[in-house]
Design a protein around this motif. Structure first.
Motif, PDB file in Angstrom:
ATOM      1  N   UNK A 147      38.012  45.041  39.307  1.00  0.00           N
ATOM      2  CA  UNK A 147      37.309  44.270  38.285  1.00  0.00           C
ATOM      3  C   UNK A 147      38.121  43.076  37.810  1.00  0.00           C
ATOM      4  N   UNK A 148      39.304  42.865  38.383  1.00  0.00           N
ATOM      5  CA  UNK A 148      40.123  41.725  37.991  1.00  0.00           C
ATOM      6  C   UNK A 148      39.773  40.447  38.723  1.00  0.00           C
ATOM      7  N   UNK A 149      39.227  40.555  39.934  1.00  0.00           N
ATOM      8  CA  UNK A 149      39.055  39.377  40.774  1.00  0.00           C
ATOM      9  C   UNK A 149      37.932  38.446  40.356  1.00  0.00           C
ATOM     10  N   UNK A 150      36.711  38.928  40.024  1.00  0.00           N
ATOM     11  CA  UNK A 150      35.631  37.983  39.727  1.00  0.00           C
ATOM     12  C   UNK A 150      35.929  37.168  38.468  1.00  0.00           C
ATOM     13  N   UNK A 151      35.485  35.917  38.424  1.00  0.00           N
ATOM     14  CA  UNK A 151      35.610  35.168  37.168  1.00  0.00           C
ATOM     15  C   UNK A 151      34.738  35.795  36.091  1.00  0.00           C
ATOM     16  N   UNK A 152      35.050  35.525  34.848  1.00  0.00           N
ATOM     17  CA  UNK A 152      34.380  36.177  33.734  1.00  0.00           C
ATOM     18  C   UNK A 152      32.865  35.981  33.767  1.00  0.00           C
ATOM     19  N   UNK A 153      32.427  34.768  34.094  1.00  0.00           N
ATOM     20  CA  UNK A 153      31.000  34.479  34.034  1.00  0.00           C
ATOM     21  C   UNK A 153      30.199  35.201  35.118  1.00  0.00           C
ATOM     22  N   UNK A 154      30.891  35.671  36.183  1.00  0.00           N
ATOM     23  CA  UNK A 154      30.182  36.309  37.300  1.00  0.00           C
ATOM     24  C   UNK A 154      30.272  37.825  37.275  1.00  0.00           C
ATOM     25  N   UNK A 155      31.018  38.399  36.321  1.00  0.00           N
ATOM     26  CA  UNK A 155      31.262  39.835  36.377  1.00  0.00           C
ATOM     27  C   UNK A 155      30.007  40.650  36.117  1.00  0.00           C
ATOM     28  N   UNK A 156      29.182  40.247  35.172  1.00  0.00           N
ATOM     29  CA  UNK A 156      27.963  41.000  34.874  1.00  0.00           C
ATOM     30  C   UNK A 156      27.033  41.037  36.084  1.00  0.00           C
ATOM     31  N   UNK A 157      26.899  39.901  36.791  1.00  0.00           N
ATOM     32  CA  UNK A 157      26.056  39.867  37.987  1.00  0.00           C
ATOM     33  C   UNK A 157      26.634  40.748  39.086  1.00  0.00           C
ATOM     34  N   UNK A 158      27.965  40.803  39.181  1.00  0.00           N
ATOM     35  CA  UNK A 158      28.592  41.676  40.176  1.00  0.00           C
ATOM     36  C   UNK A 158      28.270  43.134  39.881  1.00  0.00           C
ATOM     37  N   UNK A 159      28.262  43.515  38.602  1.00  0.00           N
ATOM     38  CA  UNK A 159      27.908  44.892  38.242  1.00  0.00           C
ATOM     39  C   UNK A 159      26.446  45.187  38.560  1.00  0.00           C
ATOM     40  N   UNK A 160      25.558  44.214  38.350  1.00  0.00           N
ATOM     41  CA  UNK A 160      24.139  44.409  38.696  1.00  0.00           C
ATOM     42  C   UNK A 160      24.003  44.758  40.177  1.00  0.00           C
ATOM     43  N   UNK A 161      24.696  43.999  41.024  1.00  0.00           N
ATOM     44  CA  UNK A 161      24.628  44.251  42.469  1.00  0.00           C
ATOM     45  C   UNK A 161      25.253  45.600  42.812  1.00  0.00           C
ATOM     46  N   UNK A 162      26.353  45.951  42.132  1.00  0.00           N
ATOM     47  CA  UNK A 162      27.014  47.233  42.398  1.00  0.00           C
ATOM     48  C   UNK A 162      26.099  48.400  42.064  1.00  0.00           C
ATOM     49  N   UNK A 163      25.420  48.339  40.944  1.00  0.00           N
ATOM     50  CA  UNK A 163      24.548  49.435  40.522  1.00  0.00           C
ATOM     51  C   UNK A 163      23.401  49.646  41.506  1.00  0.00           C
ATOM     52  N   UNK A 164      22.931  48.578  42.123  1.00  0.00           N
ATOM     53  CA  UNK A 164      21.878  48.710  43.135  1.00  0.00           C
ATOM     54  C   UNK A 164      22.408  49.450  44.357  1.00  0.00           C
ATOM     55  N   UNK A 165      23.688  49.224  44.681  1.00  0.00           N
ATOM     56  CA  UNK A 165      24.264  49.797  45.903  1.00  0.00           C
ATOM     57  C   UNK A 165      24.670  51.257  45.754  1.00  0.00           C
ATOM     58  N   UNK A 166      24.796  51.761  44.530  1.00  0.00           N
ATOM     59  CA  UNK A 166      25.275  53.132  44.342  1.00  0.00           C
ATOM     60  C   UNK A 166      24.241  54.150  44.797  1.00  0.00           C
ATOM     61  N   UNK A 167      24.700  55.305  45.296  1.00  0.00           N
ATOM     62  CA  UNK A 167      23.753  56.338  45.750  1.00  0.00           C
ATOM     63  C   UNK A 167      22.956  56.918  44.594  1.00  0.00           C
TER      64      UNK A 167
END
Length: 524
Positions: free
Chosen positions: A482-502
């Protein structure tokens, strides 16, 4: 025809022959080095360097034009690139000035170059380089799914690098640096940085050392390579860790023996009493599973080192980042003579700095220096001096406090979103560092990784870190940086992650489990 040169009041020397101006094309006042562009001082070789090889048939002007066309066609000279003034290029290539001026003028006429008064001669914007197969340049056809979000546990937020404070320290460090700092120097590294690290590591990490026992290196991997060259026998490592580090030891001829990792870190009782010269551990925050080394095991590994003559190699890769409590001090403080402590600026500032440090037992310093050598394998002096000032003036502490707040907020957001939208997925490990592990149901890791790639996510599963020879049962999980994405993109990264989870496992159907009642005999 011989060429003679006369001085011109404007624009420098001009040839007096009838070839001094091309029959067609732009006036020479448009070319670099003309009156529109001030002449270089006497004896100067000002202007951009340009590598050209003149060969083939024809006059020198023809060879020069061919070399320039090929450099543009291949893409080596990109559209918009400014060429050296014709007088400078003539001097560099040992050509007559009007030969270069005429070549420039003819290439302008052909459309390869563009000349504008006051801006010199440049590669024409419309002269796009050709692809190797002869097609005109253009957008490349994508060959793989585009990476949208980087969640790999590799680096800090690059956008958060403290540029202003770093530049201020660089200016102060350069102004204060003695002349000898820019000579060959000491293979240990600059003494200013080693003194500063001695104080900083004692204050923040509980490390006990002195400047002469610190060696500056180009990050943890460089330090591990140096150690691999002086160690003997095998090295015990954690059963989950970076394969890259195991590869470094293997290149040095050091085999690796995996130690089981549980909720209390590496199982020290598994350390062999012979045949192993060192144990490589991440005591503050086991990478990647996330647990700290239990206090009893911290003492046990020191007892093992003392009784066997072995070494603890302590990888303190993110010891400054603990969010739920004060960080635990380094194990090195328990016994500096049996511990090699390694730290770096890769997680706290940037891996691009290539700055790390080794705190060695006194008896090991000369051996490591002999391997490092007298030259070349050193970090840059300017960055060392800058880091010394950056730490000494308090900017490093301020930056770390700021980043702790940012990373803690991201980790909390990750845990909260999981609790709300995927409560069957748990975050394991302590609240520390720049990554977290998501525990997955059995046999779902590969499917989750494929789903993540479809969402444009770059991340790793726990399986990528598992030692190939460990007997420890495999765990399914995702390692989320969770350190790599810039602050403004982190919420969108979590949205994509939640879709990918089983999906959560389905509860058994009570109707399907109920036995079917058969009619009594004789009844329909």
């Amino acid at each position: 025809m011989a060429e003679t040169w006369v001085n011109s009041r404007r624009g420098g020397p001009r040839p007096s022959s009838d070839r001094s101006r091309p029959a067609s094309g732009p006036d020479r006042s448009d070319l670099p080095g003309s009156a529109s562009e001030p002449a270089a001082p006497e004896g100067s070789t000002g202007g951009s360097d340009l590598h050209l090889e003149l060969s083939g048939e024809g006059s020198r002007r023809t060879q020069l034009m061919h070399a320039l066309r090929e450099a543009i066609r291949s893409g080596r000279l990109a559209p918009g690139t400014r060429l050296p003034p014709y007088r400078t290029l003539a001097t560099d290539l040992h050509l007559a000035r009007n030969t270069v001026a005429e070549a420039y003028a003819e290439l302008v006429e052909e459309g390869w170059l563009a000349a504008r008064q006051g801006s010199g001669t440049r590669v024409a914007r419309r002269a796009a380089p050709l692809q190797p197969d002869g097609r005109r340049g253009g957008p490349a056809r994508p060959t793989a799914r585009r990476k949208v979000h980087d969640l790999q546990a590799s680096s800090p937020d690059a956008a958060a690098f403290p540029r202003t404070a770093w530049l201020s320290s660089a200016r102060k460090a350069l102004a204060a640096a003695p002349n000898e700092a820019f000579g060959v120097g000491d293979p240990r590294g600059r003494v200013e940085l080693r003194r500063t690290l001695t104080e900083y590591l004692a204050r923040v990490r509980g490390v006990r050392t002195e400047p002469d026992r610190i060696i500056i290196c180009a990050g943890f991997a460089h330090g591990l390579r140096l150690l691999g060259a002086v160690l003997e026998g095998s090295v015990a490592v954690e059963s989950y860790g970076l394969g890259f580090h195991r590869g470094i030891l293997a290149e040095a001829g050091r085999g690796t023996i995996p130690l089981t990792v549980d909720g209390h870190g590496a199982v020290i009782e598994e350390l062999p009493r012979s045949g192993v010269s060192a144990a490589l551990l991440t005591p503050a925050h086991q990478f990647p599973t996330g647990g700290p080394l239990h206090p009893e095991r911290r003492a046990a590994v020191i007892d093992w080192a003392r009784s066997t003559g072995g070494l603890l190699i302590e990888d303190d890769y993110d010891g400054e980042f603990r969010y739920d409590r004060q960080p635990v001090g380094a194990v090195q403080g328990l016994d500096p003579e049996h511990t090699v402590y390694l730290g770096s600026a890769s997680k706290s500032l940037s891996p691009a700095l290539r700055l790390g440090w080794m705190v060695l037992p006194g008896w090991l310093v000369d051996e490591v220096l002999a391997v490092k050598g007298d030259r070349e394998m050193w970090s840059g002096v300017v960055d060392q001096l800058t880091l010394a000032d950056f730490i000494a003036c308090g900017a490093y502490d301020r930056h770390l406090r700021k980043m702790r707040q940012i990373y803690r907020r991201r980790r909390d957001l990750l845990a909260r979103r999981l609790a709300e939208q995927a409560p069957h997925i748990k975050v394991s490990g302590i609240a520390a560092g720049l990554h977290a592990v998501l525990e997955l149901p059995e046999h779902t890791e590969e499917a989750a990784l494929r789903a993540a790639r479809r969402q444009g996510l770059a991340l790793d599963g726990l399986g990528a870190y598992r030692h190939p020879n460990t007997a420890m049962p495999a765990r399914d999980g995702l390692v989320i940086g969770y350190g790599t994405p810039p602050d403004h993109a982190f919420s969108a990264a979590l949205d994509a992650l939640l879709i990918a989870l089983p999906e959560p496992p389905r509860a058994p159907d009570p109707e399907a489990a109920r036995p079917t009642r058969r009619p009594a005999p004789g009844r329909r």
